[in-house]
Design an enzyme around this catalytic site. Structure first.
Site, PDB file in Angstrom:
ATOM      1  N   SER A 136      -6.285  -5.663   1.649  1.00 57.78           N
ATOM      2  CA  SER A 136      -5.411  -4.497   1.775  1.00 57.78           C
ATOM      3  C   SER A 136      -5.939  -3.492   2.800  1.00 57.78           C
ATOM      4  O   SER A 136      -7.148  -3.382   3.031  1.00 57.78           O
ATOM      5  CB  SER A 136      -5.283  -3.799   0.422  1.00 57.78           C
ATOM      6  OG  SER A 136      -4.586  -2.573   0.538  1.00 57.78           O
ATOM      7  N   TYR A 160      -0.278  -1.175   5.743  1.00 54.15           N
ATOM      8  CA  TYR A 160       0.537   0.017   5.536  1.00 54.15           C
ATOM      9  C   TYR A 160       0.671   0.689   6.902  1.00 54.15           C
ATOM     10  O   TYR A 160      -0.324   0.842   7.621  1.00 54.15           O
ATOM     11  CB  TYR A 160      -0.138   0.996   4.583  1.00 54.15           C
ATOM     12  CG  TYR A 160      -0.136   0.609   3.126  1.00 54.15           C
ATOM     13  CD1 TYR A 160       1.051   0.595   2.392  1.00 54.15           C
ATOM     14  CD2 TYR A 160      -1.320   0.306   2.466  1.00 54.15           C
ATOM     15  CE1 TYR A 160       1.052   0.275   1.047  1.00 54.15           C
ATOM     16  CE2 TYR A 160      -1.324  -0.015   1.113  1.00 54.15           C
ATOM     17  CZ  TYR A 160      -0.133  -0.030   0.415  1.00 54.15           C
ATOM     18  OH  TYR A 160      -0.132  -0.350  -0.919  1.00 54.15           O
ATOM     19  N   THR A 186       3.854  -3.922   4.045  1.00 59.19           N
ATOM     20  CA  THR A 186       4.373  -3.345   2.811  1.00 59.19           C
ATOM     21  C   THR A 186       5.353  -2.229   3.155  1.00 59.19           C
ATOM     22  O   THR A 186       5.008  -1.301   3.896  1.00 59.19           O
ATOM     23  CB  THR A 186       3.232  -2.802   1.936  1.00 59.19           C
ATOM     24  OG1 THR A 186       2.392  -3.898   1.534  1.00 59.19           O
ATOM     25  CG2 THR A 186       3.778  -2.128   0.688  1.00 59.19           C
ATOM     26  N   LYS A 276       6.670  -7.229   2.401  1.00 58.42           N
ATOM     27  CA  LYS A 276       6.490  -7.067   0.951  1.00 58.42           C
ATOM     28  C   LYS A 276       7.186  -5.792   0.470  1.00 58.42           C
ATOM     29  O   LYS A 276       7.057  -4.744   1.101  1.00 58.42           O
ATOM     30  CB  LYS A 276       5.000  -6.987   0.617  1.00 58.42           C
ATOM     31  CG  LYS A 276       4.673  -6.764  -0.856  1.00 58.42           C
ATOM     32  CD  LYS A 276       3.161  -6.754  -1.061  1.00 58.42           C
ATOM     33  CE  LYS A 276       2.775  -6.551  -2.514  1.00 58.42           C
ATOM     34  NZ  LYS A 276       3.049  -5.178  -2.973  1.00 58.42           N
ATOM     35  N   HIS A 300       6.194  -3.315  -6.339  1.00 61.96           N
ATOM     36  CA  HIS A 300       4.837  -2.772  -6.215  1.00 61.96           C
ATOM     37  C   HIS A 300       4.144  -2.717  -7.588  1.00 61.96           C
ATOM     38  O   HIS A 300       3.370  -1.802  -7.875  1.00 61.96           O
ATOM     39  CB  HIS A 300       4.852  -1.372  -5.588  1.00 61.96           C
ATOM     40  CG  HIS A 300       3.660  -1.071  -4.739  1.00 61.96           C
ATOM     41  ND1 HIS A 300       3.674  -1.169  -3.375  1.00 61.96           N
ATOM     42  CD2 HIS A 300       2.396  -0.679  -5.061  1.00 61.96           C
ATOM     43  CE1 HIS A 300       2.491  -0.836  -2.887  1.00 61.96           C
ATOM     44  NE2 HIS A 300       1.686  -0.545  -3.904  1.00 61.96           N
TER      45      HIS A 300
END
Length: 405
Positions: A136, A160, A186, A276, A300
């Site tokens: 991540s 992100y 995401t 996502k 999420h």
């Protein structure tokens, strides 16, 4: 008539089993965990409440999480009998490469808060079982460190979108240079969801030790010792922030991200691209038309929008709408191997797990993650045998039914 006798000391001790001397005390505790809920219960004993709640909790009243799990509880299997299920093949093709198992480890933030080995422990377990692991943007080790630690691991990177455009480009460049085969964008975090447990616990990023937290962590000396004797606990790509995770997401990430930005990312990133956070047929079709390789249907884990729709319930319709163009994955609410089989039968190519393996790492580090994998693999295999499917390709919608209540 059965005659009674007076037992000897030898008779008594012969009935008492002895512990496996090849197992540590932790391994024995993990071996007694029958399912992921047992792993969760053990995890709760190992870490301070604010750490457990960060992992276990969700947004608002946590209805999105509850409904996601409840959906799997409403599933009925329609078994087929008189099939040869002596050999079960759990492998599946994911983005053109065979994966040994039909699930992947989803990206999770602040992993070293759950256990001091963090992503290193998770990647070790993933590599041993040939699982895909997604690092991540909010990870606690860097893109380079994971690549150096596990060069042969199937690695994806989750992005992100930051308000600082040059930061996005830098992260993508590092991922490409270090052999990450795919990027997950995401898209369900224009702002951070309101996570009440974090607010009540006073959990900030980075953690600030207030009196309440101090009283909590003194009851968990091993966790505390590992925290203060290893590298500082911080995000590898975000060095500073203030407030809760929700505050971080809202202040750092770009709330203006649109389909135009996805087009730009598609042009910038030449490898596999996954989106996502898709929750509707309309969005799935638009995204598929932009040339991405896959989508993950996700709310999420219930950590963003409370009262969001349920991934399992929208999965079949989205699969039918885009299956000829892209691969479809799903996450959220998955706690058992039968849940995984359900999602696959409804059309998902693979599923992504987050909380399940985080419970494992909190319960026992790398050994805990491996125990989670072993539990799930046994559950998947047994479920498939009992419904009459010997391979993932034999799972079809007619094998499952989702009751309304």
């Amino acid at each position: 008539m059965i005659k009674r006798r007076i037992p000897s000391i030898k008779d008594i001790f012969s009935q008492i089993g002895s512990p496996n001397r090849n197992q540590s005390a932790l391994e024995r505790k993990l071996s007694y965990c029958a399912d992921i809920w047992d792993i969760r219960a053990l995890a709760k004993k190992k870490v301070p409440p604010l750490v457990f709640d960060y992992t276990d909790g969700a947004a608002g009243c946590e209805l999105s999480l509850k409904r996601s799990r409840d959906a799997y509880a409403r599933v009925e299997f329609m078994p087929k009998v008189l099939r040869d299920v002596s050999q079960i093949d759990l492998s599946v093709d994911i983005l053109g490469t065979k994966s040994a198992l039909p699930y992947c480890f989803a990206p999770t933030g602040f992993t070293r808060m759950m256990h001091y080995m963090g992503e290193f422990a998770v990647s070790n377990a993933a590599k041993e079982f040939n699982l895909i692991y997604v690092l991540s943007t909010l990870g606690t080790i860097s893109i380079e460190d994971l690549a150096n630690h596990a060069p042969d691991l199937r690695k994806w990177f989750q992005l992100y979108v930051s308000k600082e455009k040059e930061k996005n480009e830098a992260l993508l460049s590092k991922a490409e240079e270090n052999g990450y085969e795919a990027v997950i964008l995401t898209v369900d975090t224009p702002v951070g969801g309101i996570r009440n447990r974090d607010i009540r616990n006073g959990l900030t990023i980075p953690p600030q030790i207030n009196l309440k937290a101090l009283l909590q962590i003194t009851l968990y000396p091993k966790w505390w010792f590992n925290l203060i004797t290893t590298d500082s606990l911080e995000f590898a790509t975000l060095k500073s922030s203030k407030g809760t995770v929700s505050d971080l997401l809202s202040s750092v990430f770009d709330s203006t991200v649109s389909f135009d930005d996805l087009k730009i990312l598609r042009e910038m990133w030449n490898k596999k691209l996954i989106v996502k956070g898709v929750q509707s047929i309309e969005d799935a079709k638009k995204i598929a038309d932009l040339g991405v390789d896959a989508i993950i249907i996700s709310n999420h884990g219930g950590r963003q929008l409370d009262k969001a729709n349920v991934p399992l319930e929208v999965l079949p319709d989205i699969v039918n709408a885009v299956r000829d163009k892209i691969e479809v994955y799903v996450d959220g609410g998955i706690m058992t191997g039968s849940d995984i089989v359900t999602a696959l039968a409804f059309g998902a190519r693979a599923v992504f797990l987050g909380r399940a393996y985080l419970y494992g790492i909190m319960a026992g580090g790398e050994a805990g993650v491996k125990r989670v994998i072993n539990i799930l693999n046994k559950e998947i295999t047994t479920t498939m045998q009992l419904i009459g499917a010997s391979s993932i390709n034999e799972l079809h919608p007619e094998m499952v039914k989702l009751r309304k209540s």
